[in-house]
Design a protein around this motif. Structure first.
Motif, short mmCIF file in Angstrom:
data_model
loop_
_atom_site.label_atom_id
_atom_site.label_comp_id
_atom_site.label_asym_id
_atom_site.label_seq_id
_atom_site.Cartn_x
_atom_site.Cartn_y
_atom_site.Cartn_z
N GLY A 51 0.80 -1.22 0.00
CA GLY A 51 0.00 0.00 0.00
C GLY A 51 0.83 1.27 0.00
N ILE A 52 2.11 1.14 -0.35
CA ILE A 52 2.97 2.34 -0.47
C ILE A 52 2.73 2.98 -1.83
N LEU A 53 2.57 2.14 -2.86
CA LEU A 53 2.24 2.61 -4.21
C LEU A 53 0.84 2.15 -4.56
N LEU A 78 -3.05 2.15 7.83
CA LEU A 78 -3.07 0.70 7.60
C LEU A 78 -1.65 0.14 7.66
N ARG A 79 -0.69 0.83 7.04
CA ARG A 79 0.70 0.36 7.07
C ARG A 79 1.22 0.29 8.51
N ARG A 80 0.92 1.34 9.26
CA ARG A 80 1.41 1.36 10.65
C ARG A 80 0.79 0.27 11.49
N VAL A 86 11.08 -4.35 6.93
CA VAL A 86 12.52 -4.51 7.16
C VAL A 86 13.21 -4.21 5.83
N PHE A 87 14.18 -3.29 5.86
CA PHE A 87 14.86 -2.91 4.63
C PHE A 87 16.30 -3.42 4.64
N GLN A 88 16.98 -3.21 3.51
CA GLN A 88 18.37 -3.66 3.40
C GLN A 88 19.24 -3.05 4.49
P1 ADP Z 1 3.75 8.00 7.29
O1 ADP Z 1 2.82 8.44 6.20
O2 ADP Z 1 3.08 7.61 8.55
O3 ADP Z 1 4.92 8.92 7.50
P2 ADP Z 1 5.24 6.39 5.56
O4 ADP Z 1 4.40 6.42 4.34
O5 ADP Z 1 6.42 7.29 5.61
O6 ADP Z 1 4.32 6.62 6.82
O7 ADP Z 1 5.78 4.93 5.83
C1 ADP Z 1 4.98 3.87 6.27
C2 ADP Z 1 5.83 2.63 6.15
O8 ADP Z 1 6.15 2.40 4.78
C3 ADP Z 1 7.13 2.81 6.90
O9 ADP Z 1 7.51 1.62 7.54
C4 ADP Z 1 8.10 3.20 5.81
O10 ADP Z 1 9.40 2.82 6.16
C5 ADP Z 1 7.55 2.45 4.61
N1 ADP Z 1 7.84 3.18 3.38
C6 ADP Z 1 7.41 4.40 3.05
N2 ADP Z 1 7.86 4.77 1.85
C7 ADP Z 1 8.60 3.76 1.38
C8 ADP Z 1 9.34 3.53 0.17
N3 ADP Z 1 9.43 4.40 -0.82
N4 ADP Z 1 9.98 2.36 0.04
C9 ADP Z 1 9.90 1.46 1.00
N5 ADP Z 1 9.21 1.62 2.15
C10 ADP Z 1 8.58 2.73 2.37
#
Ligand code: ADP
Ligand code: ADP
Length: 230
Positions: A51-53, A78-80, A86-88
């Motif tokens: 749900g990031i994109l 929803l993401r939270r 977990v990233f690189q």
């Molecule tokens: P918020 O809108 O609450 O600031 P974010 O959209 O920044 O939340 O991030 C929600 C989750 O998605 C976090 O764990 C963040 O690390 C991850 N995230 C956000 N953008 C990216 C991205 N471009 N690539 C990978 N993970 C991302």
């Protein structure tokens, strides 16, 4: 109903088609490795599933509920609430201790500090980091830092954990340990896991594996045109 179900995912960045029609099901508590050469669409798939994109076309359902159609703000919530990441590079906050890093996401969801920090210590102990709770990321090895990142991802009891090359910055033995802990702990807590990786040894830890090429899921074992094959 699968925990996460994606159908017909298409994603375009301008003229580039990063996803060309992908279906994915995540079972409850199952783990899925996403493999494929650089540029095949793995990260885009992870970002759309998480749900990031928002995809150009197609649908993603979490426990039967459609994710598309939610506002940016609703998807962020929803993401939270439902996902861990977990990233690189663990992306831990360098000014905070391991304990504070793990406690923070739960505190942002409203858990009182003392409770969140007590839970953080339990997660850290479960990941073999008892005694390191007070250390900052700069005082940890790469493998320890990734284990803190795993603890942080799990501390909000997510439905799904998304990991993008979680062992990419680690040597093979350390990466192996981190991957084993990631798969085992997500399974223990009933979270589903999606792991994007180049590494067939990492993928072998997962219950299932898909291989991507040019934005499509291809038959397992097809040899990628570039990059590392199994
Ligand atoms: P918020 O809108 O609450 O600031 P974010 O959209 O920044 O939340 O991030 C929600 C989750 O998605 C976090 O764990 C963040 O690390 C991850 N995230 C956000 N953008 C990216 C991205 N471009 N690539 C990978 N993970 C991302
Ligand atoms: P992988 O994770 O397998 O390396 P990606 O999902 O990162 O693949 O990329 C798939 C395709 O989409 C590639 O051709 C890449 O160049 C392109 N792409 C990815 N992100 C963007 C972006 N933000 N803008 C434009 N093109 C992008």
């Amino acid at each position: 109903v699968p925990r996460l179900a994606a159908r017909g995912l298409v994603h375009r960045f301008g003229d580039t088609t990063a996803l060309a029609g992908v279906d994915v099901d995540l079972t409850d508590g199952g783990s899925l490795a996403v493999m494929g050469p650089s540029g095949s669409g793995k990260s885009t798939l992870l970002h759309v599933l998480a749900g990031i994109l928002v995809p150009t076309a197609g649908t993603v359902h979490l426990r039967g509920t459609p994710v598309q159609g939610l506002s940016e703000r609703e998807r962020s919530l929803l993401r939270r609430r439902s996902y861990g990441f977990v990233f690189q590079h663990g992306q831990l906050l360098s000014e905070l201790s391991a304990r504070e890093n793990v406690a923070l996401p739960a505190m942002l969801l409203g858990t009182p500090r003392a409770e969140a920090e007590a839970a953080a210590d339990r997660w850290l102990a479960q990941l073999g980091l008892a005694g390191a709770e007070g250390r900052r990321p700069g005082e940890l090895s790469g493998g320890q830092a990734q284990r803190v990142a795993v603890a942080r991802a799990l501390a909000t009891h997510p439905d799904v954990v998304f990991a993008d090359e979680p062992t990419g910055a680690l040597d093979q033995a350390t990466g192996h340990d981190v991957m084993k802990l990631l798969v085992e702990t997500t399974r223990e807590v009933g979270a589903s896991l999606v792991v994007v990786t180049h590494d067939a040894d990492v993928a072998a830890w997962c219950d299932r594996r898909i291989d991507m090429r040019d934005g499509l899921v291809v038959a397992p074992g097809s040899t990628p045109s570039g990059g590392a094959g199994p």
